[in-house]
Design a protein around this motif. Sequence first.
Motif, mmCIF file in Angstrom:
data_model
loop_
_atom_site.group_PDB
_atom_site.id
_atom_site.type_symbol
_atom_site.label_atom_id
_atom_site.label_comp_id
_atom_site.label_asym_id
_atom_site.label_seq_id
_atom_site.Cartn_x
_atom_site.Cartn_y
_atom_site.Cartn_z
ATOM 1 N N GLN A 185 0.820 -1.205 0.000
ATOM 2 C CA GLN A 185 0.000 0.000 0.000
ATOM 3 C C GLN A 185 0.856 1.256 0.000
ATOM 4 O O GLN A 185 1.937 1.278 0.590
ATOM 5 N N ALA A 186 0.330 2.283 -0.659
ATOM 6 C CA ALA A 186 0.938 3.614 -0.620
ATOM 7 C C ALA A 186 -0.116 4.588 -0.113
ATOM 8 O O ALA A 186 -1.246 4.598 -0.610
ATOM 9 N N GLN A 187 0.241 5.361 0.906
ATOM 10 C CA GLN A 187 -0.676 6.366 1.422
ATOM 11 C C GLN A 187 -0.669 7.592 0.514
ATOM 12 O O GLN A 187 0.228 7.773 -0.305
ATOM 13 N N TYR A 188 -1.660 8.448 0.696
ATOM 14 C CA TYR A 188 -1.638 9.741 0.026
ATOM 15 C C TYR A 188 -0.491 10.563 0.590
ATOM 16 O O TYR A 188 -0.236 10.520 1.796
ATOM 17 N N PRO A 189 0.216 11.329 -0.242
ATOM 18 C CA PRO A 189 1.207 12.267 0.287
ATOM 19 C C PRO A 189 0.503 13.255 1.215
ATOM 20 O O PRO A 189 -0.664 13.608 1.002
ATOM 21 N N HIS A 190 1.219 13.682 2.271
ATOM 22 C CA HIS A 190 0.606 14.555 3.260
ATOM 23 C C HIS A 190 1.678 15.340 4.014
ATOM 24 O O HIS A 190 2.846 14.964 4.007
ATOM 25 N N GLY A 240 -10.322 7.677 2.780
ATOM 26 C CA GLY A 240 -9.272 7.012 3.544
ATOM 27 C C GLY A 240 -7.917 7.568 3.207
ATOM 28 O O GLY A 240 -7.798 8.458 2.371
ATOM 29 N N ASP A 241 -6.885 7.057 3.873
ATOM 30 C CA ASP A 241 -5.545 7.578 3.626
ATOM 31 C C ASP A 241 -4.741 6.722 2.658
ATOM 32 O O ASP A 241 -3.594 7.015 2.369
ATOM 33 N N ILE A 242 -5.334 5.639 2.129
ATOM 34 C CA ILE A 242 -4.635 4.762 1.191
ATOM 35 C C ILE A 242 -4.915 5.215 -0.241
ATOM 36 O O ILE A 242 -6.061 5.241 -0.686
ATOM 37 N N ALA A 243 -3.857 5.586 -0.957
ATOM 38 C CA ALA A 243 -3.992 6.033 -2.340
ATOM 39 C C ALA A 243 -3.967 4.872 -3.319
ATOM 40 O O ALA A 243 -4.579 4.927 -4.378
#
Length: 168
Positions: A33-38, A150-153
């Motif tokens: 998984q890759a999260q959204y950049p933040h 969600g935070d998963i991109a």
Amino acid sequence: MTINVIPAPDEVGRATGLADISAARVDFNCYVQAQYPHGSTHVSGTINVVVTTKCDVPVARMRLAAELYRISPYARYVGVPKVDTDVISLKANAATSCSAGPAKFQGLALATIQPPAGFKLRGSPSRTERGLVRSVACGQAFAAADAGGGDIAESWTLNFVRADAESD
């Protein structure tokens, strides 16, 4: 997201009971998984992306790296790769200074997984979401609703099966 699967080792591992896993399991999954950049909540003054790999059982070898891309003007920020053996999960990140924003960013996970002896990848990895570009500026709170809930991109699932349980 880039995922590589390398063939299982010829011998069953000793360290974490991989022999028992090979004998007891018919299949298992790994998730990348890759999260959204933040804007980072852990390291003040940075924009980052976090990537993870987690498997249901320990795998022979796992490598994970993260890359953060600023879309315009283009820039690439590369994190330090993590590598381990007889492991269930890894976490990595890539970051840049807040001075690189505000801008649109995208995160990328690069994973290499070597299953335990006696296992092989079944079919192709399945992707549940596509890594999306996201506007990021430090000091702005992350809104999950703005990112699709969600935070998963991006998320991929890989299914491994015992080599003797399925024919090609």
